[in-house]
Enzyme design. Sequence first.
Site, short mmCIF file in Angstrom:
data_model
loop_
_atom_site.label_atom_id
_atom_site.label_comp_id
_atom_site.label_asym_id
_atom_site.label_seq_id
_atom_site.Cartn_x
_atom_site.Cartn_y
_atom_site.Cartn_z
N TYR A 1 -4.46 -7.86 8.80
CA TYR A 1 -4.01 -6.46 8.70
C TYR A 1 -4.25 -5.93 7.30
O TYR A 1 -4.82 -4.85 7.11
CB TYR A 1 -2.53 -6.36 9.06
CG TYR A 1 -1.85 -5.14 8.50
CD1 TYR A 1 -2.08 -3.87 9.04
CD2 TYR A 1 -0.98 -5.23 7.41
CE1 TYR A 1 -1.47 -2.74 8.51
CE2 TYR A 1 -0.36 -4.12 6.88
CZ TYR A 1 -0.61 -2.87 7.43
OH TYR A 1 -0.01 -1.75 6.90
N THR B 1 -1.06 0.59 2.24
CA THR B 1 0.06 -0.35 2.27
C THR B 1 0.16 -1.20 1.01
O THR B 1 -0.85 -1.49 0.35
CB THR B 1 -0.09 -1.29 3.48
OG1 THR B 1 0.94 -2.28 3.47
CG2 THR B 1 -1.44 -1.99 3.48
N ASP B 2 1.38 -1.64 0.71
CA ASP B 2 1.63 -2.59 -0.36
C ASP B 2 1.08 -3.98 -0.04
O ASP B 2 0.91 -4.81 -0.94
CB ASP B 2 3.14 -2.71 -0.62
CG ASP B 2 3.91 -3.16 0.60
OD1 ASP B 2 3.56 -2.73 1.73
OD2 ASP B 2 4.87 -3.94 0.46
N TRP C 1 7.19 -0.83 3.49
CA TRP C 1 8.39 -1.05 4.31
C TRP C 1 8.89 0.25 4.94
O TRP C 1 10.06 0.63 4.81
CB TRP C 1 9.50 -1.67 3.47
CG TRP C 1 9.18 -3.01 2.87
CD1 TRP C 1 7.96 -3.58 2.68
CD2 TRP C 1 10.13 -3.96 2.35
NE1 TRP C 1 8.07 -4.81 2.08
CE2 TRP C 1 9.40 -5.06 1.87
CE3 TRP C 1 11.51 -3.96 2.23
CZ2 TRP C 1 10.01 -6.17 1.29
CZ3 TRP C 1 12.12 -5.05 1.65
CH2 TRP C 1 11.38 -6.16 1.19
N ALA D 1 -2.81 4.08 12.13
CA ALA D 1 -3.26 2.76 11.69
C ALA D 1 -2.79 1.71 12.69
O ALA D 1 -1.83 1.92 13.43
CB ALA D 1 -2.70 2.42 10.30
N LYS E 1 -6.84 -2.94 5.96
CA LYS E 1 -6.36 -1.76 5.25
C LYS E 1 -7.08 -1.62 3.91
O LYS E 1 -7.44 -0.50 3.50
CB LYS E 1 -4.85 -1.84 5.03
CG LYS E 1 -4.02 -1.65 6.30
CD LYS E 1 -4.21 -0.28 6.90
CE LYS E 1 -3.62 0.82 6.05
NZ LYS E 1 -3.81 2.18 6.66
N GLY F 1 3.46 8.96 15.48
CA GLY F 1 4.04 7.83 14.76
C GLY F 1 5.19 8.28 13.87
O GLY F 1 5.54 9.46 13.80
N GLN F 2 5.77 7.32 13.15
CA GLN F 2 6.92 7.63 12.30
C GLN F 2 6.61 8.72 11.28
O GLN F 2 7.35 9.70 11.13
CB GLN F 2 7.36 6.37 11.55
CG GLN F 2 7.94 5.26 12.38
CD GLN F 2 8.55 4.20 11.49
OE1 GLN F 2 9.65 4.35 10.97
NE2 GLN F 2 7.82 3.12 11.28
N LEU F 3 5.51 8.54 10.58
CA LEU F 3 5.16 9.48 9.53
C LEU F 3 4.69 10.81 10.10
O LEU F 3 5.03 11.88 9.57
CB LEU F 3 4.09 8.87 8.62
CG LEU F 3 3.75 9.61 7.35
CD1 LEU F 3 5.00 9.94 6.54
CD2 LEU F 3 2.77 8.79 6.52
#
Length: 294
Positions: free
Chosen positions: A130, A106-107, A155, A65, A134, A11-13
């Site tokens: 979602y 997440t926010d 974001w 996630a 979380k 994934g991105q992270l």
Amino acid sequence: MKTVLVLGAKGQLGCSLQAIAPAHPGFQFLFWDKDEFNMVHYSDWDTLFCVQKKYKIDWIVNCAAYTNVEKAETERDACEKLNVDAVRMMSDFSHKFGFKVLHVSTDFVFDGEHFLPYTEDNPIRPLSWYAKTKAMGDYQVLLRSMEAVVLRTSWLYSEYGANFVKTMLRLGAEREEIKVVCDQVGTPTYAGDLAFAMMEILESDSRGELKAGLYHYSNEGVCSWYDFAHEVIYQAGLPARVLPIETGEYPSVASRPWYSVLNKKKIKQACGLQIPHWTDSLRTCLANMNALKK
């Protein structure tokens, strides 16, 4: 040397952590994605015992996630399995095998009715499925894990995978106008910066300076999705016009917080972080995207 198992490595992270891992010789990394380790299968967690005997894992970093906010409303079981059930198993096994957990959240756990940046002590009220899953996963980590850090962010974007920045770049090249909501406010977070902050957490722990618990991290600054899109198009030098619209004009199944800016004071003090402004990090990301194309 500390051994760190990163889940969600593609994934991105996960990709961002892989990019900076060589700069941290004090850590041995295992980067696993679902092909190597399926978090929702109990049998995979059970076999982790053999891996632990071989590598003596100190940390599991969970970057995996279910993150599609819209699809989560109809794919509730799949969302819950990854965001809650798998996280519960991870937390139970962390206690059993003696490794620590760094879990990304997440926010969206906030309802957006606040008027100041959210601290770790503010009560949560998730609006979408979602966000609810979380929040449940965060609770499992903090309740069950031996020692854990839950790191909320917002974001997320990067040069890897699919994300808002890449969508805006594509639309900006295809269309004359792009319509983006202007009444949802938060802070973009470059995954490269978040990965650096996560490594600072691991480094602080290795020095015996880290206190387990809940932390917030995003880039500095505040903007709407419209502002974010406008800056992407501007920095990329694309000719498309970005037009502001209200949330009610954009078809959406899931509810989202109107305001989800995160207060980062706690992590800045704990790890001595200096956090870049989101516009500067966006410039870094676009430069890295261009470099990857060459």
